[in-house]
Design a protein around this motif. Structure first.
Motif, PDB file in Angstrom:
ATOM      1  N   MET A 124       0.849  -1.151   0.063  1.00 59.90           N
ATOM      2  CA  MET A 124       0.120   0.145  -0.031  1.00 59.90           C
ATOM      3  C   MET A 124       0.897   1.376  -0.004  1.00 59.90           C
ATOM      4  O   MET A 124       2.163   1.306   0.593  1.00 59.90           O
ATOM      5  CB  MET A 124      -0.791   0.075   1.181  1.00 59.90           C
ATOM      6  CG  MET A 124      -1.817  -1.154   1.154  1.00 59.90           C
ATOM      7  SD  MET A 124      -2.900  -1.019   2.940  1.00 59.90           S
ATOM      8  CE  MET A 124      -3.768   0.383   2.583  1.00 59.90           C
ATOM      9  N   ALA A 125       0.180   2.309  -0.538  1.00 53.25           N
ATOM     10  CA  ALA A 125       0.935   3.673  -0.572  1.00 53.25           C
ATOM     11  C   ALA A 125       0.186   4.591   0.163  1.00 53.25           C
ATOM     12  O   ALA A 125      -0.863   4.535   0.347  1.00 53.25           O
ATOM     13  CB  ALA A 125       1.211   4.135  -2.177  1.00 53.25           C
ATOM     14  N   PRO A 126       1.026   5.586   0.553  1.00 51.91           N
ATOM     15  CA  PRO A 126       0.278   6.699   1.461  1.00 51.91           C
ATOM     16  C   PRO A 126      -0.676   7.430   0.655  1.00 51.91           C
ATOM     17  O   PRO A 126      -0.787   7.527  -0.673  1.00 51.91           O
ATOM     18  CB  PRO A 126       1.467   7.684   1.687  1.00 51.91           C
ATOM     19  CG  PRO A 126       2.636   6.919   1.352  1.00 51.91           C
ATOM     20  CD  PRO A 126       2.536   5.973   0.547  1.00 51.91           C
ATOM     21  N   SER A 127      -2.052   7.442   1.510  1.00 53.52           N
ATOM     22  CA  SER A 127      -3.039   8.241   0.463  1.00 53.52           C
ATOM     23  C   SER A 127      -2.703   9.533   0.275  1.00 53.52           C
ATOM     24  O   SER A 127      -3.282  10.145  -0.865  1.00 53.52           O
ATOM     25  CB  SER A 127      -4.247   8.204   1.551  1.00 53.52           C
ATOM     26  OG  SER A 127      -3.890   9.109   2.751  1.00 53.52           O
ATOM     27  N   SER A 128      -1.973  10.320   0.608  1.00 53.21           N
ATOM     28  CA  SER A 128      -1.626  11.751   0.740  1.00 53.21           C
ATOM     29  C   SER A 128      -0.723  12.004  -0.655  1.00 53.21           C
ATOM     30  O   SER A 128      -0.525  12.815  -1.198  1.00 53.21           O
ATOM     31  CB  SER A 128      -1.236  12.445   1.638  1.00 53.21           C
ATOM     32  OG  SER A 128       0.291  11.804   2.181  1.00 53.21           O
ATOM     33  N   ARG A 166      -2.552   6.907  22.687  1.00 54.18           N
ATOM     34  CA  ARG A 166      -2.856   5.481  21.835  1.00 54.18           C
ATOM     35  C   ARG A 166      -3.263   6.108  20.450  1.00 54.18           C
ATOM     36  O   ARG A 166      -4.040   7.032  20.060  1.00 54.18           O
ATOM     37  CB  ARG A 166      -3.714   4.727  22.413  1.00 54.18           C
ATOM     38  CG  ARG A 166      -4.068   3.398  21.843  1.00 54.18           C
ATOM     39  CD  ARG A 166      -5.037   2.318  22.510  1.00 54.18           C
ATOM     40  NE  ARG A 166      -5.070   1.157  21.949  1.00 54.18           N
ATOM     41  CZ  ARG A 166      -4.329   0.109  22.250  1.00 54.18           C
ATOM     42  NH1 ARG A 166      -3.363   0.224  23.113  1.00 54.18           N
ATOM     43  NH2 ARG A 166      -4.543  -1.099  21.596  1.00 54.18           N
ATOM     44  N   ALA A 167      -2.707   5.321  19.420  1.00 54.15           N
ATOM     45  CA  ALA A 167      -3.114   5.806  18.151  1.00 54.15           C
ATOM     46  C   ALA A 167      -3.219   4.776  17.124  1.00 54.15           C
ATOM     47  O   ALA A 167      -2.362   3.580  17.223  1.00 54.15           O
ATOM     48  CB  ALA A 167      -2.251   6.983  17.574  1.00 54.15           C
ATOM     49  N   ASP A 168      -3.938   4.756  16.015  1.00 52.49           N
ATOM     50  CA  ASP A 168      -3.878   3.800  14.962  1.00 52.49           C
ATOM     51  C   ASP A 168      -3.459   4.172  13.914  1.00 52.49           C
ATOM     52  O   ASP A 168      -3.629   5.706  13.276  1.00 52.49           O
ATOM     53  CB  ASP A 168      -5.330   3.275  14.584  1.00 52.49           C
ATOM     54  CG  ASP A 168      -5.996   2.500  15.603  1.00 52.49           C
ATOM     55  OD1 ASP A 168      -5.124   1.614  16.388  1.00 52.49           O
ATOM     56  OD2 ASP A 168      -7.179   2.322  15.825  1.00 52.49           O
ATOM     57  N   PHE A 169      -2.379   3.840  12.913  1.00 46.88           N
ATOM     58  CA  PHE A 169      -1.827   4.563  11.952  1.00 46.88           C
ATOM     59  C   PHE A 169      -1.340   3.472  11.043  1.00 46.88           C
ATOM     60  O   PHE A 169      -1.179   2.260  11.255  1.00 46.88           O
ATOM     61  CB  PHE A 169      -0.586   5.596  12.470  1.00 46.88           C
ATOM     62  CG  PHE A 169       0.496   5.005  13.445  1.00 46.88           C
ATOM     63  CD1 PHE A 169       1.498   4.527  12.788  1.00 46.88           C
ATOM     64  CD2 PHE A 169       0.389   5.155  14.590  1.00 46.88           C
ATOM     65  CE1 PHE A 169       2.423   4.004  13.379  1.00 46.88           C
ATOM     66  CE2 PHE A 169       1.408   4.621  15.249  1.00 46.88           C
ATOM     67  CZ  PHE A 169       2.443   4.073  14.618  1.00 46.88           C
ATOM     68  N   ALA A 170      -0.701   4.012   9.947  1.00 43.34           N
ATOM     69  CA  ALA A 170      -0.066   3.294   8.751  1.00 43.34           C
ATOM     70  C   ALA A 170       1.158   3.650   8.611  1.00 43.34           C
ATOM     71  O   ALA A 170       1.620   5.012   8.658  1.00 43.34           O
ATOM     72  CB  ALA A 170      -0.822   3.377   7.507  1.00 43.34           C
ATOM     73  N   ARG A 171       2.168   2.854   8.656  1.00 44.43           N
ATOM     74  CA  ARG A 171       3.798   2.905   8.758  1.00 44.43           C
ATOM     75  C   ARG A 171       4.195   2.376   7.244  1.00 44.43           C
ATOM     76  O   ARG A 171       4.368   1.488   7.113  1.00 44.43           O
ATOM     77  CB  ARG A 171       4.575   2.318   9.782  1.00 44.43           C
ATOM     78  CG  ARG A 171       5.909   2.847   9.847  1.00 44.43           C
ATOM     79  CD  ARG A 171       6.563   2.156  11.019  1.00 44.43           C
ATOM     80  NE  ARG A 171       6.198   2.599  12.342  1.00 44.43           N
ATOM     81  CZ  ARG A 171       6.626   3.975  12.737  1.00 44.43           C
ATOM     82  NH1 ARG A 171       7.661   4.530  12.087  1.00 44.43           N
ATOM     83  NH2 ARG A 171       6.002   4.117  13.978  1.00 44.43           N
TER      84      ARG A 171
END
Length: 290
Positions: free
Chosen positions: A90-94, A171-176
């Motif tokens: 997957m690629a960053p959305s931005s 706490r956080a949900d994220f994509a690296r």
């Protein structure tokens, strides 16, 4: 062409299908005969139903697009390699570094002290041995894991963190996203959940907690400055990506071919050593050291 074909209205059309092609041109005759059966068995054991299409030089496995992540995971675990990596990663959305993405609370200098991976023994690192990560508030990060004895143990990377808008507190949900990586991509989902516990950063893979990492803060300062590589002179031909990240007295620079380019970043497989067996140690070493 097929998208332009006008079909009868009473025909149900399923268009979201993908194909995996087995390239047999580099295989010995005995290996050609058994390769396709091996792939089919791996997918069957994973509970996937793939349809087949054969040509003299290749075999194609057809399946719904939604089955691709599970199929790729099963094939990679069985020791196969998949190209191109961009179709799996997957690629960053931005597509660029955001001004603010909620990752500021995780900025700073960190060293890995523990790692857990599925189907692998846990790894413990001394405070002066584990990989170091420098991460800026904007989301850019650089990890340095330099191999002292063998090029196949090189595991430095750089990339971008995108935090979920719903993240709050510690706490956080994220994509690296790893935009540059000196290890072949695994094709796994980049989504993780993270929390800060005192001087420790805890990251758990999503979904189903597939992996876990514990990082210890190296510098009390969370102030980091990041510089992203935009262009190079003279032109190297293939475009490279990367960044410099500064935090207190520490800095890291990771620059290389962007995800999907070259042999290392362009091939999903289990390890750099496996990639060396496929393409030769000289070719892999030249790409990592140039």
């Amino acid at each position: 062409f097929l998208k332009q074909v006008e079909l009868p209205k009473d025909v149900e059309v399923q268009r979201d299908w993908i194909a995996l092609r087995l390239d047999k041109t580099g295989l010995e005759q005995t290996a050609k005969l058994g390769a396709f059966a091996s792939l089919s068995q791996v997918l069957q054991e994973a509970g996937l139903d793939a349809r087949t299409m054969s040509t003299p030089e290749s075999e194609h496995l057809l399946m719904p697009k939604g089955d691709l992540p599970a199929a790729a995971s099963a094939l990679l675990a069985a020791g196969h390699a998949i190209r191109p990596a961009r179709r799996l990663c997957m690629a960053p959305s931005s597509g660029a570094v955001p001004n603010s993405n909620g990752s500021a609370k995780f900025a700073g200098a960190w060293r890995l002290v523990r790692r857990v991976r599925p189907n692998a023994p846990g790894q413990e690192f001394a405070l002066d041995e584990g990989p170091v990560r420098l991460q800026a508030a904007c989301g850019l990060f650089a990890e340095v894991a330099v191999a002292s004895t063998s090029v196949d143990a090189e595991a430095s990377c750089a990339g971008l963190v995108e935090a979920s808008a719903a993240s709050s507190g510690s706490r956080a949900d994220f994509a690296r996203y790893r935009l540059v990586d000196f290890q072949p991509p695994s094709g796994e989902s980049p989504h993780v959940t993270a929390s800060v516990d005192g001087q420790l950063l805890l990251e758990t893979g999503l979904p189903n907690d597939r992996y876990g990492e514990t990082w210890a803060r190296l510098d009390p300062s969370q102030g980091c400055v990041a510089l992203e590589l935009v262009s190079e002179t003279p032109n190297r031909g293939a475009k490279r990506q990367g960044c410099w990240v500064f935090c207190g007295s520490l800095f890291a620079r990771v620059v290389g071919l962007s995800m999907g380019q070259g042999l290392v970043s362009g091939t999903c497989c289990g390890s750099l050593r496996q990639l060396q067996r496929l393409h030769g140690e000289g070719a892999i070493r030249a790409e990592l050291t140039k």
